[in-house]
Design a protein around this motif. Sequence first.
Motif, PDB file in Angstrom:
ATOM      1  N   GLY A  32       0.530  -1.253   0.067  1.00 14.69           N
ATOM      2  CA  GLY A  32      -0.076   0.066  -0.047  1.00 14.69           C
ATOM      3  C   GLY A  32       0.838   1.126  -0.060  1.00 14.69           C
ATOM      4  O   GLY A  32       0.903   1.890   1.084  1.00 14.69           O
ATOM      5  N   GLU A 118     -10.999   1.730   7.976  1.00 13.55           N
ATOM      6  CA  GLU A 118     -10.536   0.614   8.557  1.00 13.55           C
ATOM      7  C   GLU A 118      -8.960   0.356   7.793  1.00 13.55           C
ATOM      8  O   GLU A 118      -8.157  -0.310   8.280  1.00 13.55           O
ATOM      9  CB  GLU A 118     -11.378  -0.427   7.958  1.00 13.55           C
ATOM     10  CG  GLU A 118     -11.209  -1.827   8.062  1.00 13.55           C
ATOM     11  CD  GLU A 118     -11.208  -2.241   9.681  1.00 13.55           C
ATOM     12  OE1 GLU A 118     -10.354  -3.097   9.858  1.00 13.55           O
ATOM     13  OE2 GLU A 118     -11.758  -1.383  10.179  1.00 13.55           O
ATOM     14  N   VAL A 119      -8.814   1.095   6.556  1.00 14.76           N
ATOM     15  CA  VAL A 119      -7.632   0.530   6.012  1.00 14.76           C
ATOM     16  C   VAL A 119      -6.435   1.041   6.905  1.00 14.76           C
ATOM     17  O   VAL A 119      -5.336   0.587   7.198  1.00 14.76           O
ATOM     18  CB  VAL A 119      -7.388   1.335   4.534  1.00 14.76           C
ATOM     19  CG1 VAL A 119      -7.642   2.950   4.660  1.00 14.76           C
ATOM     20  CG2 VAL A 119      -6.243   0.838   3.830  1.00 14.76           C
ATOM     21  N   SER A 120      -6.770   2.316   7.622  1.00 15.01           N
ATOM     22  CA  SER A 120      -5.711   2.966   8.510  1.00 15.01           C
ATOM     23  C   SER A 120      -5.691   2.093   9.865  1.00 15.01           C
ATOM     24  O   SER A 120      -4.511   1.799  10.129  1.00 15.01           O
ATOM     25  CB  SER A 120      -6.241   4.337   8.819  1.00 15.01           C
ATOM     26  OG  SER A 120      -6.237   5.299   7.577  1.00 15.01           O
ATOM     27  N   GLN A 122      -6.020  -1.028   9.734  1.00 20.43           N
ATOM     28  CA  GLN A 122      -5.217  -2.239   9.606  1.00 20.43           C
ATOM     29  C   GLN A 122      -3.702  -1.953   9.479  1.00 20.43           C
ATOM     30  O   GLN A 122      -3.070  -2.673  10.059  1.00 20.43           O
ATOM     31  CB  GLN A 122      -5.868  -2.714   8.473  1.00 20.43           C
ATOM     32  CG  GLN A 122      -7.105  -3.606   8.542  1.00 20.43           C
ATOM     33  CD  GLN A 122      -7.015  -4.665   9.497  1.00 20.43           C
ATOM     34  OE1 GLN A 122      -6.017  -5.471   9.341  1.00 20.43           O
ATOM     35  NE2 GLN A 122      -8.078  -4.875  10.352  1.00 20.43           N
TER      36      GLN A 122
END
Length: 296
Positions: A32, A118-120, A122
């Motif tokens: 990412g 949510e991506v942060s 994770q």
Amino acid sequence: MKFTAEELARHPDFLLSIRHLAGTLRGMFQAGPRLARLLTSHQRWLLTQTAYALAMQYDPGDPSSGFSAVSLTTLITQHKVASRNTVLNFIEELFTYRFIAHAPGEERRRPRHFEPTEVSNQAMYGWLLANLAALDMLDGGDRAGCLQAHPELLRIAQPLVARSCLEDVAWREPPAPIALFLWTEAGGLVVDHLMARIDLSGADTERFDVGRVETRNLAGDFMMSRTHLQRLFAKAAQQGCLGWRDEPKKTQLWISRDFVREYCGWQAVKFAYVEQAFHFARATLKGVPAKVPAEA
């Protein structure tokens, strides 16, 4: 076992742990890139960790708590990490790329509060997990396994790490050779790349071999200009931090043991705070055993 910064810096396997962590973080960047770049300069690392910590400590009944432009700006400028405009631009970037969102019901309130998406969440979980796994390599501990079994530990531990690192000048202001890289855009990625590739088996008492480094390819991987990377290497070479074994081709890189030693000493400060925060969170959170069974 609970390590102090001094004990970590002296540990014979600490460099191996740092090399392992550097490789893990390199993999996270490849998975990412845009999100990982939030941690690729020291300023952005401090901004990201502090913002996340504020979000974790949000109390809906206390308007002054949580992550808002006001709260982040106050902390960051207080410690002279960045200007107000830099903080505001950083928040705008986070919001634009959907790494943060308005807290429910906060869209029209002042100050607006933000929460990580949510991506942060994770990504921060992955960062803490990688650091705990690196510590486990030193004593065969179960820190990483404990976090995997109880991911809610993140909410307690991360704010402690972030606040301690922000307030400690020893971490906030890296030694000059380290700062040369880390206060520049993507400089953290460069150091991680070099640390992940150092040859620990070499007999040279002053240098570690890194191997073949193509600045054009490396700059492309890290989304930075080749000129910027070459200038960074040139400055580091002038200070004796690194150099090339095949002048003038400049493909076979070495890094000085003094630089690595100083980097390890600086990293030990952060690792000690991770260690303290983890043990505090483990002792505080109900239902978490003192030691996770091996099969967990």
